[in-house]
Design an enzyme around this catalytic site. Structure first.
Site, PDB file in Angstrom:
ATOM      1  N   ASP A  82       0.837  -1.212   0.000  1.00  0.00           N
ATOM      2  CA  ASP A  82       0.000   0.000   0.000  1.00  0.00           C
ATOM      3  C   ASP A  82       0.869   1.259   0.000  1.00  0.00           C
ATOM      4  O   ASP A  82       1.988   1.251   0.511  1.00  0.00           O
ATOM      5  CB  ASP A  82      -0.916  -0.023   1.241  1.00  0.00           C
TER       6      ASP A  82
ATOM      7  N   ASN B 212       1.250   3.402  -2.921  1.00  0.00           N
ATOM      8  CA  ASN B 212       1.767   3.809  -4.238  1.00  0.00           C
ATOM      9  C   ASN B 212       1.273   5.197  -4.646  1.00  0.00           C
ATOM     10  O   ASN B 212       2.025   6.010  -5.172  1.00  0.00           O
ATOM     11  CB  ASN B 212       1.322   2.818  -5.326  1.00  0.00           C
TER      12      ASN B 212
ATOM     13  N   SER C  14      -7.769  -5.471  -5.159  1.00  0.00           N
ATOM     14  CA  SER C  14      -8.845  -5.988  -4.319  1.00  0.00           C
ATOM     15  C   SER C  14     -10.179  -5.923  -5.066  1.00  0.00           C
ATOM     16  O   SER C  14     -10.313  -5.187  -6.054  1.00  0.00           O
ATOM     17  CB  SER C  14      -8.945  -5.186  -3.020  1.00  0.00           C
TER      18      SER C  14
ATOM     19  N   GLU D  58     -12.550  -4.412  -4.134  1.00  0.00           N
ATOM     20  CA  GLU D  58     -13.043  -3.040  -3.957  1.00  0.00           C
ATOM     21  C   GLU D  58     -12.312  -2.033  -4.859  1.00  0.00           C
ATOM     22  O   GLU D  58     -12.762  -0.907  -5.040  1.00  0.00           O
ATOM     23  CB  GLU D  58     -12.888  -2.594  -2.490  1.00  0.00           C
ATOM     24  N   ASN D  59     -11.164  -2.444  -5.423  1.00  0.00           N
ATOM     25  CA  ASN D  59     -10.376  -1.489  -6.220  1.00  0.00           C
ATOM     26  C   ASN D  59     -11.023  -1.122  -7.560  1.00  0.00           C
ATOM     27  O   ASN D  59     -10.612  -0.156  -8.208  1.00  0.00           O
ATOM     28  CB  ASN D  59      -8.946  -2.003  -6.447  1.00  0.00           C
ATOM     29  N   TRP D  60     -12.078  -1.855  -7.960  1.00  0.00           N
ATOM     30  CA  TRP D  60     -12.811  -1.475  -9.180  1.00  0.00           C
ATOM     31  C   TRP D  60     -13.456  -0.103  -9.021  1.00  0.00           C
ATOM     32  O   TRP D  60     -13.832   0.528 -10.008  1.00  0.00           O
ATOM     33  CB  TRP D  60     -13.908  -2.501  -9.497  1.00  0.00           C
TER      34      TRP D  60
HETATM   35  C1  IPE Z   1      -5.597  -2.712  -0.266  1.00  0.00           C
HETATM   36  O1  IPE Z   1      -5.228  -1.387  -0.342  1.00  0.00           O
HETATM   37  C2  IPE Z   1      -5.549  -3.349  -1.626  1.00  0.00           C
HETATM   38  C3  IPE Z   1      -4.239  -3.509  -2.236  1.00  0.00           C
HETATM   39  C4  IPE Z   1      -3.091  -3.180  -1.695  1.00  0.00           C
HETATM   40  C5  IPE Z   1      -4.220  -4.122  -3.558  1.00  0.00           C
HETATM   41  P1  IPE Z   1      -6.310  -0.215  -0.520  1.00  0.00           P
HETATM   42  O2  IPE Z   1      -5.531   1.046  -0.650  1.00  0.00           O
HETATM   43  O3  IPE Z   1      -7.227  -0.541  -1.637  1.00  0.00           O
HETATM   44  O4  IPE Z   1      -7.135  -0.270   0.837  1.00  0.00           O
HETATM   45  P2  IPE Z   1      -7.936   0.874   1.597  1.00  0.00           P
HETATM   46  O5  IPE Z   1      -8.920   1.442   0.635  1.00  0.00           O
HETATM   47  O6  IPE Z   1      -6.938   1.902   2.032  1.00  0.00           O
HETATM   48  O7  IPE Z   1      -8.560   0.187   2.773  1.00  0.00           O
HETATM   49  C1  IPE Z   2      -1.651   0.168  -3.323  1.00  0.00           C
HETATM   50  O1  IPE Z   2      -1.386   1.523  -3.384  1.00  0.00           O
HETATM   51  C2  IPE Z   2      -1.821  -0.437  -4.701  1.00  0.00           C
HETATM   52  C3  IPE Z   2      -3.197  -0.811  -5.044  1.00  0.00           C
HETATM   53  C4  IPE Z   2      -4.240  -0.713  -4.263  1.00  0.00           C
HETATM   54  C5  IPE Z   2      -3.396  -1.307  -6.388  1.00  0.00           C
HETATM   55  P1  IPE Z   2      -2.557   2.596  -3.406  1.00  0.00           P
HETATM   56  O2  IPE Z   2      -2.896   2.877  -4.836  1.00  0.00           O
HETATM   57  O3  IPE Z   2      -3.687   2.155  -2.566  1.00  0.00           O
HETATM   58  O4  IPE Z   2      -1.823   3.861  -2.778  1.00  0.00           O
HETATM   59  P2  IPE Z   2      -2.463   4.903  -1.751  1.00  0.00           P
HETATM   60  O5  IPE Z   2      -2.995   4.126  -0.593  1.00  0.00           O
HETATM   61  O6  IPE Z   2      -3.542   5.640  -2.489  1.00  0.00           O
HETATM   62  O7  IPE Z   2      -1.312   5.776  -1.380  1.00  0.00           O
HETATM   63 MG    MG Z   3      -4.104   2.386  -0.590  1.00  0.00          MG
END
Ligand code: IPE
Ligand code: IPE
Ligand code: MG
Length: 253
Positions: A21, A23, A66, A68-70
Site C-alpha cells: 500500500d 503507491n 482488491s 473493492e479497487n474497481w
Molecule cells: C488494499 O489497499 C488493496 C491492495 C493493496 C491491492 P487499498 O488502498 O485498496 O485499501 P484501503 O482502501 O486503504 O482500505
Molecule cells: C496500493 O497503493 C496499490 C493498489 C491498491 C493497487 P494505493 O494505490 O492504494 O496507494 P495509496 O494508498 O492511495 O497511497
Molecule cells: Mg491504498
C-alpha cells in the site's frame, strides 16, 4: 542470554503475505500521477522476491488488486490491468529462472478482467508450475469475503446434492474450498504505508497471523525492510489461544 538463544531458535515465517500500500501517496508526494506510483512499486516487489528467497520463505502472497479497487477511476483501473499483463510478460521468465511458482488467487470469473490478462495469468502459472523454491501468490481481484462466500456456495451445493452432511462441516471443510486449499496460512502479514487495517485481505487464512505495520510506502520497501519485518515477527510469541508457557517466564506465570 537465554532470551537471545530463544530468538535465534525462532524459525523464519513459512508464509509471508503483504498488503502493498501507498503507491498513490508516493506518487503524489513527487508531483506524479498515481499510476506512476504503481510502476515504481514493481522494482520494490522484485527486490522483495529476492529477499524472500534469501530468507528461505516458502510462500509469498502479495495483494495486487482488491475486489473493492474497481471503484477507482477508469483510467487507474485500466492502467492496473495493462500493467499486470505487461509485468507478467516481462517478468515471468525471470521468476521461472529463480525457481518461483506463480499462482493467482481471486475471482477470475469476473467479466471485467480483460481476456488477455487471463491468458497471461494462465501462461505464467503453466510456465512455472513445476518450480519448488518458493510459491508467489498474486491476490488479484481478491476479497476475503468473496472468497468465503464462494466456498460456502460450493459447500451448499454439495449439501443440496446430498454429498455432505451439514453437521460434518467444520473449519477443515471450509478451508478446503478456498481459492488455494494447499496454501498454508500466513505466519506474517505486512502492511506498508502506515494504514492499520486488513482491507478484506485473507480474512479466513490470517486468523492467527502476526501483523507488522510499517510506515514505509510500498515503492520505498525493499528486501532490507522485509528482513526487518521478519525480525520483528521472530521477536513475537505466538500463542494461538493458549496460555503463556511459564517455563519461558523464569517460573512466573
Ligand atoms: C488494499 O489497499 C488493496 C491492495 C493493496 C491491492 P487499498 O488502498 O485498496 O485499501 P484501503 O482502501 O486503504 O482500505
Ligand atoms: C496500493 O497503493 C496499490 C493498489 C491498491 C493497487 P494505493 O494505490 O492504494 O496507494 P495509496 O494508498 O492511495 O497511497
Ligand atoms: Mg491504498
Amino acid at each position: 542470554m537465554a532470551e537471545v538463544a530463544h530468538l535465534d531458535s525462532v524459525a523464519p515465517p513459512r508464509h509471508v503475505a503483504i498488503i502493498m500500500d501507498g503507491n498513490g501517496r508516493w506518487a503524489n508526494a513527487r508531483g506524479l500521477h498515481r499510476t506512476q506510483g504503481h510502476a515504481a512499486g514493481e522494482p520494490a516487489l522484485f527486490d522483495v522476491v529476492h529477499g524472500a528467497l534469501d530468507l528461505g520463505i516458502e510462500w509469498l502472497t502479495v495483494y495486487t488488486f482488491s475486489t473493492e479497487n474497481w471503484s477507482r477511476d477508469e483510467y487507474e483501473v485500466s492502467f492496473l490491468m495493462d500493467f499486470n499483463v505487461d509485468l507478467l510478460e516481462r517478468r515471468r521468465n525471470e521468476l521461472d529462472d529463480l525457481g518461483v511458482r506463480v499462482k493467482f488467487m481471486g475471482d477470475l470469473s469476473d467479466e471485467r478482467i480483460p481476456p488477455v490478462l487471463l491468458e497471461r495469468i494462465a501462461d505464467a502459472e503453466e510456465l512455472t508450475k513445476d518450480n519448488t523454491r518458493m510459491t508467489m501468490v498474486f491476490a488479484f481481484n481478491y476479497g476475503g469475503r468473496t472468497e468465503i462466500i464462494d466456498a460456502v456456495r460450493a459447500i451448499a451445493e454439495k449439501v443440496a446434492a446430498g454429498a455432505v452432511e451439514p453437521a460434518a462441516i467444520d473449519a477443515h471443510t471450509l478451508a478446503g474450498h478456498l481459492y488455494l486449499p494447499d496454501m498454508p496460512d500466513p505466519d506474517l502479514v505486512i502492511r506498508t504505508s502506515g494504514e492499520q487495517r486488513t482491507s478484506n485481505y485473507l480474512l479466513w487464512e490470517a486468523a492467527y497471523s502476526e501483523y507488522v505495520f510499517t510506515p514505509v510506502l510500498w515503492p520505498d520497501f525493499d528486501r532490507h525492510e522485509l528482513a526487518r519485518c521478519v525480525q520483528e515477527y521472530q521477536e513475537r510469541e505466538r500463542r494461538f489461544g493458549g496460555a503463556i508457557d511459564g517455563s519461558l517466564e523464569g517460573g512466573g506465570g
